[in-house]
Write an enzyme that holds these catalytic residues in place. Structure first.
Site, PDB file in Angstrom:
ATOM      1  N   HIS A   1      10.344   3.938   1.225  1.00 19.50           N
ATOM      2  CA  HIS A   1       9.653   4.190   1.240  1.00 19.50           C
ATOM      3  C   HIS A   1       8.860   5.804   0.621  1.00 19.50           C
ATOM      4  O   HIS A   1       7.747   5.885   0.596  1.00 19.50           O
ATOM      5  CB  HIS A   1       8.929   5.012   2.934  1.00 19.50           C
ATOM      6  CG  HIS A   1       8.266   3.693   4.268  1.00 19.50           C
ATOM      7  ND1 HIS A   1       9.866   3.306   4.885  1.00 19.50           N
ATOM      8  CD2 HIS A   1       7.316   3.679   4.369  1.00 19.50           C
ATOM      9  CE1 HIS A   1       9.111   2.161   5.585  1.00 19.50           C
ATOM     10  NE2 HIS A   1       8.233   2.355   5.607  1.00 19.50           N
ATOM     11  N   GLY A   2      10.876   5.925   0.152  1.00 18.94           N
ATOM     12  CA  GLY A   2      10.622   6.968  -1.042  1.00 18.94           C
ATOM     13  C   GLY A   2       8.981   6.904  -1.906  1.00 18.94           C
ATOM     14  O   GLY A   2       8.679   7.753  -2.778  1.00 18.94           O
TER      15      GLY A   2
END
Length: 195
Positions: free
Chosen positions: A120-121
């Site tokens: 999700h970065g």
């Protein structure tokens, strides 16, 4: 002089995606400064362990280890850092609204410094506007964020574990790719590992 790397974090950062890169970089004598907005050195963030077992439509989440932050977010000097690491988990979902977090990302891209983002970065990268006309990987559930950010999403490839390198950016889908993801980031940093 020891190389310094900045790592962003926050509550419900994915446990493996914080600890494993931190320890890999420390093993190479790289000084990693782990920070979180509105927190100072010694404060903790709660990590989460995401389990992808294939029987659910999405991953499940369990509490991970509490992590003690190494540095104070408000005091960081971006000129000190050779690269940036953005783990995944849930913290990117809410920190992508933090203007200073976005400005930090823009700083590293404006200077073409190595950036590693996983899972999700990539949501933070998309929100910072640094993905336009690029290609990158990430968790499949972030494809819409990547594409909305103007990038082409690299679909999962079990052979490469989906590590994707483009210029200064190294991305990967999730914790099973941590080893190859860090290997490519370390190469971008110019660190030579002697065998």
């Amino acid at each position: 002089m020891t190389m310094k790397i900045l790592m962003l974090s926050g509550d419900f950062v994915e446990d493996y995606e914080l600890y494993a890169p931190l320890k890999a970089l420390e093993m190479l004598d790289i000084d990693v400064h782990v920070v979180c907005p509105d927190k100072k050195a010694g404060d903790t963030v709660q990590t989460a362990v995401h389990v992808m077992d294939g029987s659910l439509q999405t991953y499940s989440e369990r509490l991970g280890h509490p992590f003690e932050l190494t540095h104070t977010f408000a005091n960081i000097n971006l000129a000190d850092y050779a690269g940036l690491v953005i783990p995944g988990g849930r913290f990117p979902e809410y920190q992508r609204y933090n203007e200073r977090v976005l400005n930090i990302v823009k700083h590293f891209f404006a200077r073409n410094l190595p950036v590693a983002a996983i899972c999700h970065g990539v949501q933070i990268l998309a929100a910072a506007g640094v993905l336009k006309d690029r290609t990158c990987s990430g968790l499949h559930l972030c494809k819409i964020d990547v594409e909305a950010g103007g990038a082409t999403f690299v679909e999962y490839d079990p052979e490469s574990k989906n590590v994707h390198v483009e210029a200064n950016l190294v991305t990967a889908p999730a914790y099973p790719a941590i080893g190859v993801w860090m290997r490519e980031f370390i190469k971008l940093l110019g660190v030579k590992v002697q065998m």
